[in-house]
Write an enzyme that holds these catalytic residues in place. Structure first.
Site, PDB file in Angstrom:
ATOM      1  N   CYS A  68       3.846 -13.197  25.280  1.00 51.41           N
ATOM      2  CA  CYS A  68       4.447 -14.223  24.494  1.00 51.41           C
ATOM      3  C   CYS A  68       4.339 -13.615  23.012  1.00 51.41           C
ATOM      4  CB  CYS A  68       4.025 -15.489  24.735  1.00 51.41           C
ATOM      5  SG  CYS A  68       2.106 -16.018  24.759  1.00 51.41           S
TER       6      CYS A  68
ATOM      7  N   GLU B 233       4.044 -24.198  24.989  1.00 54.05           N
ATOM      8  CA  GLU B 233       3.955 -22.866  24.426  1.00 54.05           C
ATOM      9  C   GLU B 233       5.170 -22.172  25.053  1.00 54.05           C
ATOM     10  OE1 GLU B 233       1.813 -22.002  22.430  1.00 54.05           O
ATOM     11  OE2 GLU B 233       0.320 -23.700  22.488  1.00 54.05           O
TER      12      GLU B 233
HETATM   13  P1  NAP Z   1       9.249 -20.385  33.516  1.00 56.69           P
HETATM   14  O1  NAP Z   1      10.253 -19.780  34.399  1.00 56.69           O
HETATM   15  O2  NAP Z   1       9.569 -21.232  32.595  1.00 56.69           O
HETATM   16  O3  NAP Z   1       7.926 -20.648  34.129  1.00 56.69           O
HETATM   17  C1  NAP Z   1       6.659 -21.478  33.763  1.00 56.69           C
HETATM   18  C2  NAP Z   1       6.005 -22.225  34.626  1.00 56.69           C
HETATM   19  O4  NAP Z   1       6.748 -23.343  34.843  1.00 56.69           O
HETATM   20  C3  NAP Z   1       5.525 -21.634  36.193  1.00 56.69           C
HETATM   21  O5  NAP Z   1       4.640 -22.113  36.703  1.00 56.69           O
HETATM   22  C4  NAP Z   1       6.776 -22.325  36.962  1.00 56.69           C
HETATM   23  O6  NAP Z   1       6.579 -22.677  38.487  1.00 56.69           O
HETATM   24  C5  NAP Z   1       6.667 -23.652  36.294  1.00 56.69           C
HETATM   25  N1  NAP Z   1       8.193 -24.537  36.329  1.00 56.69           N
HETATM   26  C6  NAP Z   1       9.319 -24.011  36.409  1.00 56.69           C
HETATM   27  N2  NAP Z   1      10.372 -24.877  36.448  1.00 56.69           N
HETATM   28  C7  NAP Z   1       9.594 -26.160  36.334  1.00 56.69           C
HETATM   29  C8  NAP Z   1      10.085 -27.595  36.299  1.00 56.69           C
HETATM   30  N3  NAP Z   1      11.163 -27.888  36.407  1.00 56.69           N
HETATM   31  N4  NAP Z   1       9.163 -28.381  36.220  1.00 56.69           N
HETATM   32  C9  NAP Z   1       7.589 -28.090  36.128  1.00 56.69           C
HETATM   33  N5  NAP Z   1       7.302 -26.591  35.987  1.00 56.69           N
HETATM   34  C10 NAP Z   1       8.255 -25.827  36.351  1.00 56.69           C
HETATM   35  O7  NAP Z   1       8.237 -19.152  32.689  1.00 56.69           O
HETATM   36  P2  NAP Z   1       7.900 -17.563  33.345  1.00 56.69           P
HETATM   37  O8  NAP Z   1       9.109 -16.771  33.472  1.00 56.69           O
HETATM   38  O9  NAP Z   1       6.790 -17.978  34.271  1.00 56.69           O
HETATM   39  O10 NAP Z   1       7.016 -17.310  32.012  1.00 56.69           O
HETATM   40  C11 NAP Z   1       7.914 -16.489  31.058  1.00 56.69           C
HETATM   41  C12 NAP Z   1       8.031 -17.136  29.813  1.00 56.69           C
HETATM   42  O11 NAP Z   1       6.906 -17.664  29.369  1.00 56.69           O
HETATM   43  C13 NAP Z   1       8.644 -16.355  28.584  1.00 56.69           C
HETATM   44  O12 NAP Z   1       9.688 -16.584  27.839  1.00 56.69           O
HETATM   45  C14 NAP Z   1       7.224 -16.124  27.473  1.00 56.69           C
HETATM   46  O13 NAP Z   1       7.720 -16.040  26.249  1.00 56.69           O
HETATM   47  C15 NAP Z   1       6.676 -17.648  28.017  1.00 56.69           C
HETATM   48  N6  NAP Z   1       5.150 -17.697  27.568  1.00 56.69           N
HETATM   49  C16 NAP Z   1       4.655 -18.227  26.414  1.00 56.69           C
HETATM   50  C17 NAP Z   1       3.348 -18.122  26.087  1.00 56.69           C
HETATM   51  C18 NAP Z   1       2.887 -18.961  24.906  1.00 56.69           C
HETATM   52  O14 NAP Z   1       1.786 -19.179  24.870  1.00 56.69           O
HETATM   53  N7  NAP Z   1       3.557 -19.202  24.039  1.00 56.69           N
HETATM   54  C19 NAP Z   1       2.520 -17.418  27.044  1.00 56.69           C
HETATM   55  C20 NAP Z   1       3.000 -16.927  28.096  1.00 56.69           C
HETATM   56  C21 NAP Z   1       4.471 -16.915  28.338  1.00 56.69           C
HETATM   57  P3  NAP Z   1       6.975 -21.650  39.474  1.00 56.69           P
HETATM   58  O15 NAP Z   1       6.515 -20.235  39.115  1.00 56.69           O
HETATM   59  O16 NAP Z   1       6.646 -22.231  40.648  1.00 56.69           O
HETATM   60  O17 NAP Z   1       8.545 -21.495  39.412  1.00 56.69           O
END
Ligand code: NAP
Length: 506
Positions: A295, A256
């Site tokens: 999102c 997602e």
């Molecule tokens: P993110 O930086 O991609 O992080 C998301 C999650 O992934 C966090 O728990 C992060 O952990 C983890 N993570 C980071 N690098 C990883 C890796 N190499 N392997 C495994 N896990 C890893 O995203 P975010 O900044 O938290 O969220 C913002 C984004 O999420 C926006 O682009 C938004 O559109 C999207 N979003 C989408 C939805 C949907 O339902 N489609 C809902 C909400 C948000 P750490 O925090 O420990 O780094």
């Protein structure tokens, strides 16, 4: 300072090293620390597979549904405490915090109801039996059984309670143990939720594990019966999908990710009409709820050329009235972004959008000197702008685009999205737009002023699917019983009809 521990293999464990500091994003005050360094994640997964899995599979759907109800009750009993944590660590206003925490409780309760309707079977019978040969004896039947691995849930920072619950409810109902990993910067709410559930002994041993801090080598230990549901940025999603271990074991992955959700104002809508006011209200709510860190928030606002100036002026007026600040102050209507890097990304994103358009309101710079604030920012993009269809600014930011007869085509330039909304009473316009947009979306919201208490397009309901093609990650979650499919293995039984019918209890 509080140390957030992980709950792995049935006990609370802290990582070594200094880890990451979690802040109050409005005041920048340090609140807690989390580290996952040195934790044995392979052993944690093995424990969940060997302990939580069998315990859940020994129950039928309806019994697992009672567990979901108990989870909801436990969260409800600690609701005020969870709201306070969301305000402090998430920069949420009280209303934002309710959206997250009450959304979590509501989703658990909705799945408890789904469970009751499924009865106490231990697997799902999928569709009718099929006669396969000339005689009725040669028979086929699909069933769906729980996978034997762990459901690993990696969540984004913006919904620590709902993100946990919307995934856990479905996996637990399907009969899979869960290892949940909240985003580190806002992990205090999810951590407390798991603590509450563990203290209350709400779930069988091994059914729920929590990892706080960075994911470490977690995904390297996933096997062919495990599943991975990820919510976050498209970049991280792409990296996860390409991990050799995920490919080698064909680990089922749901992503997602980002989305450039659009709101379309129909050419039939007159200014000041109820439909027009609803449209304005939904846009303003989506831009400012959770400081636009949803999102599903509206990012592109498509309006007929003739209404461009009026819509911009009305939105500017409504957005300009909002009080921004520390959400600990009850008068504040919009809080900060989640952390320093989100603010930096949002500022860079606004600059990128502004380079192909014009700022209508907002400066594109940090608001104030303390905390990670960005004021509501409205831009206008010209017909040739590309960035607005390529780049999601995850904050209180949206862009108005004027169109004439080509609104749906413009929306599809976003390359797939979670949700878009249509505001019109012209049935022919609605039919044409739905036909054009449906293949590119997981959900279409058809706004109407006569729908009482309409939550707007930004609210994800457990009864409807959530996810979208292309940029949105290509995933699908929720949707009532549809969500179970991800956690179940569908198998076709082929053989003698009486034998198969006995197996499925007919
Ligand atoms: P993110 O930086 O991609 O992080 C998301 C999650 O992934 C966090 O728990 C992060 O952990 C983890 N993570 C980071 N690098 C990883 C890796 N190499 N392997 C495994 N896990 C890893 O995203 P975010 O900044 O938290 O969220 C913002 C984004 O999420 C926006 O682009 C938004 O559109 C999207 N979003 C989408 C939805 C949907 O339902 N489609 C809902 C909400 C948000 P750490 O925090 O420990 O780094």
């Amino acid at each position: 300072m509080q140390e957030l521990k992980s709950y792995l293999a049935g006990r609370w464990v802290g990582g070594t090293g200094s880890g990451q500091t979690l802040l109050n994003p409005a005041t920048e005050e340090p609140l807690a620390r989390a580290s996952s360094e040195g934790l044995d994640l392979r052993a944690a997964l093995d424990y969940a597979r060997s302990t939580g899995g069998p315990a859940l599979r020994a129950l039928g759907f309806a019994e697992r549904g009672q567990l979901l109800k108990a989870m909801a009750d436990a969260m409800q009993a600690h609701r005020d405490e969870l709201l306070s944590l969301a305000i402090a660590n998430g920069g949420n206003t009280r209303s934002d915090a309710k959206f997250d925490v009450d959304g979590a409780i509501g989703t658990l309760l909705a799945y408890a109801e789904t469970a009751a309707a499924l009865g106490n079977a231990r697997f799902l019978v999928d569709g009718e039996g099929i006669q396969l040969g000339r005689s009725a004896r040669f028979h086929g039947q699909h069933i769906a059984v729980p996978r034997r691995g762990v459901a690993v849930h990696v969540n984004a920072f913006n919904f620590p309670a709902w993100g946990f619950a919307e995934k856990a409810a479905v996996a637990l109902l399907a009969g899979m143990p869960v290892l949940t990993k909240p985003a580190t910067s806002s992990a205090m709410v999810a951590h407390r939720v798991v603590q509450i559930l563990v203290e209350g002994k709400v779930l069988p041993e091994g059914a729920l594990s929590l990892l706080v801090g960075s994911p470490g080598d977690l995904l390297e230990h996933l096997g062919s019966q495990d599943v991975l549901a990820f919510t976050g940025s498209g970049d991280t999603g792409a990296r996860i999908r390409a991990l050799p271990n995920i490919i080698r074991h064909s680990v089922r992955v749901n992503v997602e990710a980002d989305s450039l959700n659009a709101a379309l104002l129909g050419p039939d809508v007159a200014p000041r009409s109820d439909m027009y006011e609803l449209f304005l209200k939904d846009v303003v709510r989506d831009m400012t709820q959770k400081a636009g860190q949803k999102c599903t928030a509206i990012r592109r606002i498509l309006v007929p050329q003739a209404l461009l100036a009026e819509v911009e002026a009305d939105l500017a007026e409504l957005l300009g009235r909002l009080k921004i600040g520390d959400p600990a102050d009850e008068e504040v209507r919009m809080g900060p972004l989640a952390n320093a890097s989100q603010l930096q990304d949002a500022i860079a994103g606004v600059a990128r959008l502004a380079s192909q358009g014009k700022l209508v309101i907002g400066t594109g710079a940090r608001h104030g000197t303390r905390g990670f604030f960005l004021a509501p920012t409205l831009l206008r993009a010209g017909p040739d702008a590309t960035a607005v269809h390529e780049h999601e600014v995850f904050g209180p930011v949206a862009t108005v685009i004027a169109c004439d007869g080509n609104a749906a085509e413009i929306v599809t330039r976003g390359n797939g999205g979670l949700v878009s909304s249509v505001y019109s009473e012209d049935q022919a316009f609605i039919e044409a737009v739905v036909a054009e947009l449906a293949p590119y979306h997981g959900r279409l919201f058809l706004g109407h002023p006569k729908i009482e208490l309409s939550p707007g397009p930004g609210t994800v309901l457990p009864q409807l699917v959530h996810g979208g093609p292309g940029r949105a990650g290509g995933g699908e979650e929720l949707g009532g019983p549809r969500g179970l499919a991800f956690y179940l293995q569908r198998v076709a039984l082929e053989g003698s009809r009486p034998v198969i019918q006995k197996l499925i209890g007919k």
